[in-house]
Design a protein around this motif. Structure first.
Motif, PDB file in Angstrom:
ATOM      1  N   THR A 177       0.864  -1.179   0.000  1.00 14.97           N
ATOM      2  CA  THR A 177       0.000   0.000   0.000  1.00 14.97           C
ATOM      3  C   THR A 177       0.904   1.233   0.000  1.00 14.97           C
ATOM      4  O   THR A 177       1.867   1.278   0.767  1.00 14.97           O
ATOM      5  CB  THR A 177      -0.903   0.019   1.245  1.00 14.97           C
ATOM      6  N   GLU A 181      -1.290   6.175   1.860  1.00 11.47           N
ATOM      7  CA  GLU A 181      -2.539   5.500   2.199  1.00 11.47           C
ATOM      8  C   GLU A 181      -2.356   4.394   3.231  1.00 11.47           C
ATOM      9  O   GLU A 181      -3.342   3.841   3.714  1.00 11.47           O
ATOM     10  CB  GLU A 181      -3.174   4.884   0.938  1.00 11.47           C
ATOM     11  N   ARG A 310     -10.793  -3.535   0.734  1.00 16.36           N
ATOM     12  CA  ARG A 310     -10.325  -3.101  -0.578  1.00 16.36           C
ATOM     13  C   ARG A 310      -8.977  -3.763  -0.857  1.00 16.36           C
ATOM     14  O   ARG A 310      -8.226  -4.074   0.066  1.00 16.36           O
ATOM     15  CB  ARG A 310     -10.188  -1.570  -0.590  1.00 16.36           C
ATOM     16  N   GLU A 312      -5.260  -4.459  -3.249  1.00 13.67           N
ATOM     17  CA  GLU A 312      -4.186  -3.929  -4.074  1.00 13.67           C
ATOM     18  C   GLU A 312      -3.637  -5.072  -4.937  1.00 13.67           C
ATOM     19  O   GLU A 312      -3.591  -6.226  -4.510  1.00 13.67           O
ATOM     20  CB  GLU A 312      -3.046  -3.371  -3.213  1.00 13.67           C
ATOM     21  N   ALA A 363       1.455  -2.697  -5.385  1.00 14.49           N
ATOM     22  CA  ALA A 363       0.396  -1.704  -5.556  1.00 14.49           C
ATOM     23  C   ALA A 363       0.261  -1.325  -7.029  1.00 14.49           C
ATOM     24  O   ALA A 363       0.152  -0.168  -7.405  1.00 14.49           O
ATOM     25  CB  ALA A 363       0.662  -0.470  -4.695  1.00 14.49           C
ATOM     26  N   ALA A 402      -5.844  -3.709   1.095  1.00 15.79           N
ATOM     27  CA  ALA A 402      -5.215  -2.397   1.274  1.00 15.79           C
ATOM     28  C   ALA A 402      -5.121  -2.113   2.766  1.00 15.79           C
ATOM     29  O   ALA A 402      -6.133  -1.998   3.458  1.00 15.79           O
ATOM     30  CB  ALA A 402      -6.034  -1.320   0.571  1.00 15.79           C
ATOM     31  N   THR A 404      -4.892   0.136   5.218  1.00 15.68           N
ATOM     32  CA  THR A 404      -5.101   1.563   5.424  1.00 15.68           C
ATOM     33  C   THR A 404      -5.280   1.887   6.912  1.00 15.68           C
ATOM     34  O   THR A 404      -5.591   1.004   7.721  1.00 15.68           O
ATOM     35  CB  THR A 404      -6.332   2.028   4.641  1.00 15.68           C
TER      36      THR A 404
END
Length: 453
Positions: A177, A181, A310, A312, A363, A402, A404
């Motif tokens: 990631t 982010e 989500r 990547e 990514a 992801a 995050t």
């Protein structure tokens, strides 16, 4: 769950095989059901062909392990894989083709980091002092930060050179990631466990065999020797909750393959979902939507959490050049517009496939053909190599979640008699092999805790 229970593990990736081993060691009868024909999930071997027509063994992604992956190493040894032979151990190195960058010496922490930073080539003393001050501050705070902090914000005191040549490649390789982010808290946990877990914890462990041989295939043999079964080509269509916390499985075999062994029992005392998060979300959501289903709200909430993740992509470009050999088995590359790869690996120095290079684009956002052409051009520009011949480009569109800031991840315990494991379940690590096997090993402990609660 009583000893001798019949357990189904859905998925034969690294988490699933770790869970199957843990259930077997707890005395249960284990059946692993894998939809694909190949073991390993998102860390598996794939066949390839070199430009001259010779066969090659590739992986669906070039993985790096580190010395702090104690559970991965333990499981390898347990199933008969010798990590000293199967993995090339190197000091933590983030060096570019011109020799600039960081390389830690073989010393106990924190001396290795201190000396490595002091000796880093291409960094000014202002760069080095900024990194030492910032790292000391992280250590004094116990490697903790606000859950909503991004890696970029966490590293704001560092210089642009350090961000470009140290933090960005380290973050994208560990969390897949971008730093703007990525979760600062997870990044700090990775740094703590790698740089301060003891001597050798930060070492890079580069596979010298394909990812199938590194663990899942040996794990399947270990299970078979103890009465377990690993059935490929078996996709679980639906879960059926039964009385007493038992579960029925509706499976569909792949009639196009050679292994069409049917599931020996459609009813199990316990089911562990070790399939990808989106597949687990589908199965659990269907349970929650069944008419009159018990625990419907719990099932729906778990499925919604897993389904909200989500993802990547990671693209691995394999290319070949006769006689090509890099100065090191792994080099960092300067990722920039039109030159997307962050790392390149010399498979000749790892598994003996001379002239074969693996370029990794974490990514990844571009399409397959464009990314491949950009990477081949990047090899010429940054490595000074003659034009390479493409071998195969593998795009894992959902390689990792992801990672995050403040991300909510689904729990391991789903419903009575139903657990989930995988690198995406609630835990301190990003989507790594170590995170996957740790969650698989923890399944049995989770079942025991829920039974006594």
């Amino acid at each position: 769950m009583q000893v001798g229970a019949n357990v189904a593990v859905v998925g034969a990736g690294w988490a699933g095989m770790a869970a199957a081993i843990a259930h077997t060691e707890a005395g249960h009868n284990v059946t692993v059901l894998e939809a694909a024909r190949t073991l390993g999930g998102r860390a598996r071997a794939v066949p390839g062909v070199l430009p001259d027509g010779a066969p090659a063994t590739l992986d669906n992604g070039q993985h790096i392990l580190i010395g702090a992956y104690t559970e991965s190493l333990r499981l390898m040894r347990l199933v008969g894989v010798n990590p000293d032979a199967a993995l090339l151990r190197l000091p933590l190195t983030l060096q570019f083709p011109n020799g600039q960058g960081l390389c830690l010496p073989d010393l106990p922490p924190p001396l290795d980091a201190l000396l490595g930073i002091a000796r880093a080539k291409g960094w000014s003393w202002a760069d080095k002092l900024a990194l030492l001050r910032t790292a000391t501050a992280w250590q004094l705070r116990g490697f903790r930060c606000d859950p909503g902090t991004s890696v970029a914000t966490l590293c704001a005191p560092l210089t642009p050179r350090l961000m470009a040549e140290f933090i960005d490649p380290l973050c994208v390789s560990a969390l897949n990631t971008p730093a703007t982010e990525a979760s600062g808290q997870v990044f700090l946990r990775v740094l703590r466990d790698s740089l301060f877990s003891g001597r050798g914890g930060s070492n890079l462990l580069l596979p010298r065999v394909d990812l199938g041989r590194l663990f899942p295939q040996a794990a399947a043999q270990w299970l078979a020797q103890r009465g377990g079964q690993v059935l490929t080509g078996q996709r679980v269509q639906a879960l059926q909750p039964l009385a007493g916390g038992r579960w029925g499985l509706d499976c569909k075999g792949d009639t196009g393959g050679t292994d069409n062994t049917s599931v020996p029992s459609a009813v199990f005392d316990h089911v562990t979902l070790a399939c990808p998060s989106w597949e687990a979300a589908r199965l659990v959501a269907d349970v929650g939507q069944a008419p009159g289903a018990a625990h419907a709200s719990t099932a729906s909430a778990w499925a919604a959490c897993a389904g909200a993740l989500r993802f990547e992509a990671i693209t691995t470009v394999y290319a070949h050049g006769p006689g090509v050999r890099l100065p090191q088995p792994m080099l960092a590359l300067r990722s920039q517009p039109g030159q997307p790869a962050q790392f390149v690996f010399d498979r000749g120095q790892l598994d003996g496939q001379h002239g074969l290079l693996a370029f990794v684009v974490s990514a990844s956002q571009g399409d397959r053909a464009t990314t491949e052409q950009q990477v081949l051009q990047q090899a010429t520009v940054q490595l000074g190599l003659p034009p390479l011949q493409p071998v195969q480009t593998v795009v894992e569109k959902r390689a990792t979640f992801a990672c995050t800031p403040g991300l909510r991840r689904p729990a391991m315990q789903v419903l009575p008699g139903l657990t989930a494991c995988g690198d995406y379940v609630d835990g301190p690590y990003p989507a790594t092999l170590e995170g996957a096997v740790l969650s698989g090993t923890a399944v049995v402990r989770s079942v025991g805790e829920s039974a006594t609660a």
